[in-house]
Write an enzyme that holds these catalytic residues in place. Sequence first.
Site, mmCIF file in Angstrom:
data_model
loop_
_atom_site.group_PDB
_atom_site.id
_atom_site.type_symbol
_atom_site.label_atom_id
_atom_site.label_comp_id
_atom_site.label_asym_id
_atom_site.label_seq_id
_atom_site.Cartn_x
_atom_site.Cartn_y
_atom_site.Cartn_z
ATOM 1 N N TYR A 63 9.915 -17.127 -8.244
ATOM 2 C CA TYR A 63 9.837 -15.882 -9.000
ATOM 3 C C TYR A 63 10.366 -16.171 -10.414
ATOM 4 O O TYR A 63 11.556 -16.402 -10.605
ATOM 5 C CB TYR A 63 10.708 -14.789 -8.384
ATOM 6 C CG TYR A 63 10.211 -14.211 -7.082
ATOM 7 C CD1 TYR A 63 8.939 -14.481 -6.599
ATOM 8 C CD2 TYR A 63 11.034 -13.384 -6.320
ATOM 9 C CE1 TYR A 63 8.511 -13.946 -5.397
ATOM 10 C CE2 TYR A 63 10.607 -12.842 -5.124
ATOM 11 C CZ TYR A 63 9.348 -13.125 -4.665
ATOM 12 O OH TYR A 63 8.923 -12.593 -3.477
ATOM 13 N N PHE A 220 5.874 -5.480 -0.204
ATOM 14 C CA PHE A 220 4.777 -4.758 -0.856
ATOM 15 C C PHE A 220 4.481 -3.429 -0.158
ATOM 16 O O PHE A 220 3.367 -2.928 -0.215
ATOM 17 C CB PHE A 220 3.506 -5.607 -0.880
ATOM 18 C CG PHE A 220 3.441 -6.592 -2.010
ATOM 19 C CD1 PHE A 220 4.503 -6.752 -2.883
ATOM 20 C CD2 PHE A 220 2.327 -7.378 -2.198
ATOM 21 C CE1 PHE A 220 4.465 -7.663 -3.926
ATOM 22 C CE2 PHE A 220 2.259 -8.300 -3.243
ATOM 23 C CZ PHE A 220 3.329 -8.439 -4.098
ATOM 24 N N LEU A 222 5.351 -0.480 -0.923
ATOM 25 C CA LEU A 222 5.035 0.596 -1.855
ATOM 26 C C LEU A 222 3.772 0.287 -2.646
ATOM 27 O O LEU A 222 2.942 1.161 -2.879
ATOM 28 C CB LEU A 222 6.207 0.830 -2.816
ATOM 29 C CG LEU A 222 7.539 1.206 -2.165
ATOM 30 C CD1 LEU A 222 8.568 1.518 -3.245
ATOM 31 C CD2 LEU A 222 7.368 2.389 -1.228
ATOM 32 N N PRO A 227 -1.538 3.811 -1.837
ATOM 33 C CA PRO A 227 -2.882 4.254 -2.238
ATOM 34 C C PRO A 227 -3.777 4.677 -1.074
ATOM 35 O O PRO A 227 -4.638 5.544 -1.237
ATOM 36 C CB PRO A 227 -3.458 3.021 -2.946
ATOM 37 C CG PRO A 227 -2.256 2.287 -3.432
ATOM 38 C CD PRO A 227 -1.231 2.487 -2.374
#
Length: 291
Positions: A63, A220, A222, A227
């Site tokens: 990261y 992940f 959220l 959607p």
Amino acid sequence: MSSILTIAPTSAQPLTVNRLGYGTMRLTGPGIWGEPADRPQALEVLKTAVANGVTFIDTADYYGDDITNRLIAEALYPYNKDLVICTKVGATRNPVDKSWPPFNRPEQLRQSIERNLRTLKQEAVQLVHFRVMPGAEVPFAESMGAMYDMQREGKIQHVGVSNVTPEELTAALGMGEVASVENMYSYAQRTTMNDGHGETRGGEVLPLCEQHGIAFVPFFSLVHGLPNAGNKLAELAQQKGVTEAQLNIAWLLHKSPLLLPIPGTSSVAHLRENLAAADIELSAEDMAYLG
């Protein structure tokens, strides 16, 4: 609903954490690359998380590149004795195109572990997930063998896996203890995940985790979970006066006592909003309504 989870409870060094953690990926610059736009706030997010009861922080040396590990050390070292820092290996970053190529040969995994130890200022990684990446040429068993080798050497306390199918998790269990699984999982996305690199990997691993008492860290939840969540999540969120994102976190916490959500953010205000989701109570009727 228990707010506490013990990872690897039958091992000699179990890890006890609060069940709402924090994922650091969003602390980096655009494209998960480079320094954060607001470094002081990134450091404050980490400090605020720990000050408000977060005892599980998820990171990776790829990261940034290695940005989140540096931020963690700067903000939190020396670490609280109850803080668990969980990292991942198996990938790297291409500085030219910012792609995420596999980095899972035994010597590469060892290089990643050494880098994590050096940057995080640790003598042993408390928990490390081997991340399965698309396009990897090294067999899964060979990579896992290297992980268990380093565990026997004392560089790793607990071995976990990430982005795995049920078949891969079963294979790992045949080689050694698996302390935790980190897979994409949310209210709306439970059985098939697109890993963001053009490959779809199927299979729900939560039942297998529950069978073996393995902690499950959904990532992940959220980004990909909301959607496609549908009207029920929105309707119940409105009834309870919370956001859909908060209700998604609450649903995860109620879904299984083995789930350990790690919602990430680069904003202190958003962090506090996510942490407040731990106080949302969902009844059996609420869970049945959500399905």
